[in-house]
Motif scaffolding. Structure first.
Motif, mmCIF file in Angstrom:
data_model
loop_
_atom_site.group_PDB
_atom_site.id
_atom_site.type_symbol
_atom_site.label_atom_id
_atom_site.label_comp_id
_atom_site.label_asym_id
_atom_site.label_seq_id
_atom_site.Cartn_x
_atom_site.Cartn_y
_atom_site.Cartn_z
ATOM 1 N N ASP A 161 -28.495 20.008 3.070
ATOM 2 C CA ASP A 161 -27.512 19.147 3.728
ATOM 3 C C ASP A 161 -26.692 18.457 2.646
ATOM 4 O OD1 ASP A 161 -26.040 17.632 5.414
ATOM 5 O OD2 ASP A 161 -27.665 16.321 6.074
ATOM 6 N N ARG A 162 -25.424 18.861 2.494
ATOM 7 C CA ARG A 162 -24.596 18.335 1.413
ATOM 8 C C ARG A 162 -23.453 17.501 1.963
ATOM 9 N NH1 ARG A 162 -24.103 23.461 -2.788
ATOM 10 N NH2 ARG A 162 -26.306 24.030 -2.747
ATOM 11 N N LEU A 163 -23.107 16.495 1.232
ATOM 12 C CA LEU A 163 -21.992 15.636 1.614
ATOM 13 C C LEU A 163 -20.669 16.322 1.270
ATOM 14 C CD1 LEU A 163 -23.289 12.173 0.347
ATOM 15 C CD2 LEU A 163 -23.252 13.022 2.713
ATOM 16 N N PRO A 164 -19.618 16.052 2.035
ATOM 17 C CA PRO A 164 -18.316 16.675 1.734
ATOM 18 C C PRO A 164 -17.735 16.122 0.448
ATOM 19 C CG PRO A 164 -18.079 15.046 3.471
ATOM 20 C CD PRO A 164 -19.555 15.188 3.231
ATOM 21 N N GLU A 165 -16.978 16.953 -0.250
ATOM 22 C CA GLU A 165 -16.338 16.541 -1.492
ATOM 23 C C GLU A 165 -15.007 15.847 -1.233
ATOM 24 O OE1 GLU A 165 -16.011 19.892 -4.038
ATOM 25 O OE2 GLU A 165 -18.164 20.302 -4.076
ATOM 26 N N ALA A 184 -14.018 22.520 6.886
ATOM 27 C CA ALA A 184 -15.239 21.717 6.842
ATOM 28 C C ALA A 184 -16.274 22.354 5.929
ATOM 29 C CB ALA A 184 -15.805 21.549 8.249
ATOM 30 N N GLY A 185 -16.359 23.685 5.974
ATOM 31 C CA GLY A 185 -17.309 24.374 5.115
ATOM 32 C C GLY A 185 -16.928 24.289 3.653
ATOM 33 N N ARG A 186 -15.666 24.509 3.356
ATOM 34 C CA ARG A 186 -15.226 24.489 1.959
ATOM 35 C C ARG A 186 -15.236 23.090 1.363
ATOM 36 N NH1 ARG A 186 -10.307 28.983 1.952
ATOM 37 N NH2 ARG A 186 -11.697 30.802 2.067
ATOM 38 N N SER A 187 -15.221 22.090 2.209
ATOM 39 C CA SER A 187 -15.311 20.733 1.675
ATOM 40 C C SER A 187 -16.711 20.434 1.151
ATOM 41 C CB SER A 187 -14.946 19.711 2.767
ATOM 42 O OG SER A 187 -15.954 19.628 3.750
ATOM 43 N N ARG A 188 -17.667 21.309 1.486
ATOM 44 C CA ARG A 188 -19.047 21.110 1.045
ATOM 45 C C ARG A 188 -19.515 22.141 0.030
ATOM 46 N NH1 ARG A 188 -18.351 18.812 5.807
ATOM 47 N NH2 ARG A 188 -19.653 17.016 6.353
ATOM 48 N N TYR A 189 -18.868 23.290 -0.018
ATOM 49 C CA TYR A 189 -19.262 24.331 -0.942
ATOM 50 C C TYR A 189 -18.015 24.936 -1.585
ATOM 51 C CZ TYR A 189 -23.622 24.139 1.682
ATOM 52 O OH TYR A 189 -24.770 23.724 2.282
ATOM 53 N N VAL A 190 -18.148 25.315 -2.848
ATOM 54 C CA VAL A 190 -17.022 25.945 -3.528
ATOM 55 C C VAL A 190 -16.784 27.340 -2.951
ATOM 56 C CG1 VAL A 190 -16.141 26.781 -5.731
ATOM 57 C CG2 VAL A 190 -17.433 24.634 -5.636
ATOM 58 N N SER A 241 -4.661 17.541 23.139
ATOM 59 C CA SER A 241 -5.967 16.918 23.314
ATOM 60 C C SER A 241 -7.089 17.928 23.090
ATOM 61 C CB SER A 241 -6.072 16.317 24.715
ATOM 62 O OG SER A 241 -7.361 15.793 24.951
ATOM 63 N N ALA A 242 -6.909 19.150 23.618
ATOM 64 C CA ALA A 242 -7.933 20.181 23.460
ATOM 65 C C ALA A 242 -8.069 20.597 22.002
ATOM 66 C CB ALA A 242 -7.591 21.386 24.330
ATOM 67 N N GLN A 243 -6.952 20.692 21.285
ATOM 68 C CA GLN A 243 -7.019 21.040 19.866
ATOM 69 C C GLN A 243 -7.732 19.961 19.065
ATOM 70 O OE1 GLN A 243 -2.705 22.169 19.051
ATOM 71 N NE2 GLN A 243 -3.784 23.770 17.914
ATOM 72 N N LEU A 244 -7.433 18.706 19.364
ATOM 73 C CA LEU A 244 -8.067 17.608 18.643
ATOM 74 C C LEU A 244 -9.576 17.597 18.893
ATOM 75 C CD1 LEU A 244 -7.798 15.140 16.837
ATOM 76 C CD2 LEU A 244 -7.288 13.775 18.883
ATOM 77 N N GLN A 245 -9.979 17.773 20.147
ATOM 78 C CA GLN A 245 -11.408 17.816 20.465
ATOM 79 C C GLN A 245 -12.090 18.982 19.754
ATOM 80 O OE1 GLN A 245 -12.524 17.332 24.693
ATOM 81 N NE2 GLN A 245 -10.384 16.824 25.057
ATOM 82 N N THR A 246 -11.430 20.127 19.726
ATOM 83 C CA THR A 246 -11.998 21.305 19.081
ATOM 84 C C THR A 246 -12.155 21.092 17.585
ATOM 85 O OG1 THR A 246 -11.036 22.759 20.768
ATOM 86 C CG2 THR A 246 -11.670 23.771 18.681
ATOM 87 N N ALA A 247 -11.134 20.509 16.943
ATOM 88 C CA ALA A 247 -11.207 20.266 15.504
ATOM 89 C C ALA A 247 -12.291 19.241 15.178
ATOM 90 C CB ALA A 247 -9.851 19.787 14.990
ATOM 91 N N ARG A 248 -12.371 18.175 15.947
ATOM 92 C CA ARG A 248 -13.413 17.170 15.725
ATOM 93 C C ARG A 248 -14.798 17.770 15.878
ATOM 94 N NH1 ARG A 248 -10.733 12.142 19.181
ATOM 95 N NH2 ARG A 248 -9.545 11.209 17.437
ATOM 96 N N GLU A 249 -14.941 18.603 16.890
ATOM 97 C CA GLU A 249 -16.228 19.250 17.134
ATOM 98 C C GLU A 249 -16.611 20.148 15.963
ATOM 99 O OE1 GLU A 249 -16.711 22.407 20.300
ATOM 100 O OE2 GLU A 249 -17.544 20.643 21.317
ATOM 101 N N ALA A 250 -15.627 20.889 15.435
ATOM 102 C CA ALA A 250 -15.898 21.764 14.288
ATOM 103 C C ALA A 250 -16.293 20.941 13.065
ATOM 104 C CB ALA A 250 -14.668 22.617 13.976
ATOM 105 N N MET A 251 -15.647 19.797 12.879
ATOM 106 C CA MET A 251 -15.992 18.929 11.760
ATOM 107 C C MET A 251 -17.439 18.438 11.842
ATOM 108 S SD MET A 251 -13.272 18.541 9.775
ATOM 109 C CE MET A 251 -13.000 20.270 10.094
ATOM 110 N N THR A 252 -17.907 18.217 13.067
ATOM 111 C CA THR A 252 -19.268 17.711 13.267
ATOM 112 C C THR A 252 -20.298 18.829 13.248
ATOM 113 O OG1 THR A 252 -18.422 15.892 14.628
ATOM 114 C CG2 THR A 252 -20.759 16.421 14.839
#
Length: 336
Positions: free
Chosen positions: A82-86, A155-161, A58-69
């Motif tokens: 502000d770029r949309l994910p690829e 999350a970062g690489r999904s928006r920038y090469v 549960s803690a890992q899932l919350q942490t990953a979701r938080e990082a995504m946001t």
């Protein structure tokens, strides 16, 4: 409190949330282990597993979701775009694995292995149970920190090469983290020491606004917090007297680099850091007369038995002799 960091609000909030989540998890895992612990370590671990891994997952899932946001918000704040994910990212992929893809059950089992080593080395069962508890806590903290870093990277690489990173503190932080906070660290997230819970903040360019002033961070600490961060009250005093932060922190860089000894009938503390691997004295120590136990060989000064004194010993000497502590701090290379 930001402690001098000029990192984005989203990143600071994420760091604070991660610290609280990690602390809550550590307390609950320790309680679960103490409840089920017995001299049969394997059976105790099996009894803990259902509840332990429910909490950890549960803690890992919350942490990953938080990082995504939080990651895109922090990147937009740093980069102004502000770029949309690829591509879409599923935070559930971080549940049940550590930073290198190893199953978390095996990672946490490593704590039991350490406990068994204690017993095999003729240690008591009580000590082994305590070692296991501490290891479970440390490994859970590392797992959450790795989850945050890895999820932020994706999350970062999904928006920038191309994406770089800066280190964000989750105060209270140790000296090793403070001296590096906010600095760009290349295309891969920074390395961490055990129990380090700093977060990785992706950015597509060098973020001038993210460079942290370590001195501002330290200025915001109480006397007790400052002493803990720098290793001792004497080190805290030395920093206030002008000692270089990197010198003070790096004195503890390797295990055992700060030691106690007797020199001329007095107890002293010294460090082997800040000297060459051959034990060469600094030119300052030689010219100031503190290195008269060094001999010159082949044009170089080689150590005989005079160490680089720690600030604690320098202040003690000055209190008894009336010497100027700032001058001694300078001569021993603490003040640059």
């Amino acid at each position: 409190m930001a402690y001098g960091q000029t990192l984005p609000t989203a990143a600071r909030r994420q760091a604070s949330d991660l610290r609280r989540r990690s602390n809550r998890l550590a307390v609950r895992l320790a309680a679960i282990w103490r409840r089920d612990a017995s001299d049969d370590f394997g059976e105790s671990y099996a009894s803990c597993m259902p509840e332990m891994f429910r909490l950890l997952d549960s803690a890992q899932l919350q942490t990953a979701r938080e990082a995504m946001t939080a990651t895109p918000l922090a990147m937009a704040s740093l980069d102004g775009v502000d770029r949309l994910p690829e591509y879409a990212v599923d935070p559930r992929q971080w549940v049940g694995v550590n930073g290198n893809g190893m199953n978390t059950i095996d990672v946490m089992w490593g704590a039991v292995v350490k406990g068994k080593r204690v017993v095999s080395s003729v240690g008591s069962t009580d000590i082994a149970l305590h070692v296991i508890e501490m290891e479970l806590v440390q490994r859970s903290r590392t797992l959450l920190a790795d989850t945050q870093r890895s999820a932020a990277m994706v999350a970062g690489r999904s928006r920038y090469v191309h994406c770089g990173y800066v280190r964000g503190l989750t105060p209270p932080s140790c000296g090793r983290c403070v001296v590096l906070a906010g600095r760009p660290c290349g295309s891969e997230p920074f390395e961490r020491h055990p129990n380090c819970d700093c977060i990785a903040i992706p950015t597509s360019k060098t973020p001038n606004t993210a460079v942290t002033s370590a001195n501002e961070y330290l200025d915001g600490l109480s006397d007790g917090q400052l002493a803990k961060t720098l290793g001792s009250r004497a080190n805290a005093r030395a920093w206030r007297d002008g000692a270089d932060l990197n010198q003070l922190v790096n004195a503890y860089r390797r295990s055992g680099s700060v030691s106690a000894a007797q020199l001329y009938g007095r107890n002293v503390k010294y460090t082997t850091e800040g000297m060459t691997k051959r034990g060469l004295a600094s030119s300052r120590m030689i010219s100031a007369g503190y290195a008269k136990d060094y001999v010159k060989k082949g044009g170089r000064y080689t150590k005989v038995d005079r160490p680089r004194l720690m600030p604690e010993t320098i202040y003690d000497i000055c209190a008894r002799t009336g010497k100027d502590p700032r001058q001694m701090l300078y001569d021993y290379g603490w003040i640059l």
